[in-house]
Design a protein around this motif. Structure first.
Motif, PDB file in Angstrom:
ATOM      1  N   MET A  21      -4.894  -7.609   3.408  1.00  0.00           N
ATOM      2  CA  MET A  21      -5.675  -7.016   2.319  1.00  0.00           C
ATOM      3  C   MET A  21      -6.718  -7.992   1.785  1.00  0.00           C
ATOM      4  SD  MET A  21      -4.519  -3.883   1.479  1.00  0.00           S
ATOM      5  CE  MET A  21      -4.638  -3.590  -0.288  1.00  0.00           C
ATOM      6  N   ASP A  54      -9.515  -5.232  -2.702  1.00  0.00           N
ATOM      7  CA  ASP A  54      -8.783  -3.991  -2.438  1.00  0.00           C
ATOM      8  C   ASP A  54      -7.544  -3.844  -3.315  1.00  0.00           C
ATOM      9  OD1 ASP A  54     -10.629  -3.378  -0.502  1.00  0.00           O
ATOM     10  OD2 ASP A  54      -9.409  -4.149   1.155  1.00  0.00           O
ATOM     11  N   ARG A  85       0.813  -1.216   0.000  1.00  0.00           N
ATOM     12  CA  ARG A  85       0.000   0.000   0.000  1.00  0.00           C
ATOM     13  C   ARG A  85       0.849   1.270   0.000  1.00  0.00           C
ATOM     14  NH1 ARG A  85      -5.233  -0.396   3.905  1.00  0.00           N
ATOM     15  NH2 ARG A  85      -5.086   1.825   3.451  1.00  0.00           N
ATOM     16  N   LYS A 104       0.109  -9.478  -2.508  1.00  0.00           N
ATOM     17  CA  LYS A 104      -1.047  -8.996  -1.753  1.00  0.00           C
ATOM     18  C   LYS A 104      -0.749  -9.090  -0.264  1.00  0.00           C
ATOM     19  CE  LYS A 104      -4.803 -11.497  -1.030  1.00  0.00           C
ATOM     20  NZ  LYS A 104      -4.892 -11.404   0.457  1.00  0.00           N
ATOM     21  N   ASN A 127      -7.238  -1.077  -6.165  1.00  0.00           N
ATOM     22  CA  ASN A 127      -6.663   0.245  -5.878  1.00  0.00           C
ATOM     23  C   ASN A 127      -5.153   0.235  -6.036  1.00  0.00           C
ATOM     24  OD1 ASN A 127      -9.186   1.330  -5.206  1.00  0.00           O
ATOM     25  ND2 ASN A 127      -8.995   0.704  -3.069  1.00  0.00           N
TER      26      ASN A 127
END
Length: 282
Positions: free
Chosen positions: A144, A148, A121, A140, A151
């Motif tokens: 998460m 999501d 992120r 990932k 994004n």
């Protein structure tokens, strides 16, 4: 299976070509001769099975549980070794980047820049990596939801890079345990990019050995075969000739001698899934 983009990795493409691709190698760069031999055997296996092979090894494990954990040779020496591996094997190479400062030097050598799960992120890191134009593989996060990750993809595609891959490595379920939700693969594939299953970190028990991770190697094959049936495009594996001697993540690495059998099954299941004419409705 839904169509996904073709992604360029070195001189080859993966994704929407109907074939499984393989990212595999030791967890971290140890002895350069040893990891070259592991890479040579993986290349032999993949050529025999007719699948694209990408060599994997980390030059720095910057997210270990303890400061005493082995991290690898570091950026400069690690990239030098990876460059030699790339030249000797004639295959693309992938490794993790942990900071913006690493991206420039890493992009000069690596064909795939990998974003570790804990950093998935980090907007500045994602955007800067994407600006290189190289293929970006994002793990990932263990925190998460699959949906999501759309994004995350948009953080990279909006700067002009469509050369993107998502990798599932399990979701945190209680202390030290990870679980793989097979629904995540079609969810993430629906965003239009190839999806990879990390078959070895998904059986990791993070921090399960106190100052280091433990793992449940015996379930690698089970989960890998299941993921092949769930519609993945590629598989990520950490492999070693003798995991008991590995300096990092040994308990969740696959024995090199077991790789061919697991991959052969995965390819057969993947082909059935790919060519199935049945469709599931809600």
């Amino acid at each position: 299976m839904e169509q996904v983009k073709q992604v360029k990795i070195g001189n080859t493409t993966v994704g929407n070509n109907g074939k499984l691709f393989v990212m595999a190698g030791p967890c971290v760069i140890e002895d350069s001769d040893r990891i070259l031999k592991i890479g040579q055997e993986m290349k032999r296996i993949c050529e025999k099975l007719g699948v694209t092979y990408i060599f994997k090894a980390s030059y720095d494990k910057a997210n270990r549980s303890s400061y005493q954990s082995f991290r690898g040779p570091g950026l400069r020496d690690g990239l030098r070794i990876l460059k030699e591996i790339k030249q000797k094997l004639g295959v693309p190479v992938i490794s993790d980047v942990h900071s913006i400062e690493q991206i420039g030097p890493a992009a000069e050598v690596l064909d795939v820049l990998q974003i570790p799960a804990f950093l998935c992120r980090q907007t500045d890191l994602l955007e800067e990596a994407a600006r290189t134009g190289k293929c970006i593989n994002v793990k990932k996060g263990q925190f998460m939801a699959p949906a999501d990750m759309k994004n995350v993809l948009e953080k990279m595609s909006h700067v002009g890079n469509e050369n993107l891959i998502l990798t599932e490595r399990g979701f945190s379920l209680g202390y030290h345990n990870l679980v793989v939700d097979m629904r995540g693969f079609p969810i993430m594939r629906s965003f239009g990019y190839p999806v990879v299953f990390d078959a070895t970190h998904s059986v990791q028990l993070p921090g399960g050995a106190g100052t280091k991770s433990s793992g449940q190697r015996q379930y690698i094959g089970t989960l890998a075969r299941a993921a092949a049936g769930a519609g993945i495009d590629g598989v990520f594996m950490e492999v070693h000739d003798n995991p008991a001697e590995a300096l990092c993540d040994g308990p969740n690495m696959l024995y090199l001698s077991q790789v061919e059998d697991v991959l052969r099954d995965m390819i057969a299941i993947h082909d059935i899934t790919l060519h199935s004419v049945s469709t599931e409705k809600e």
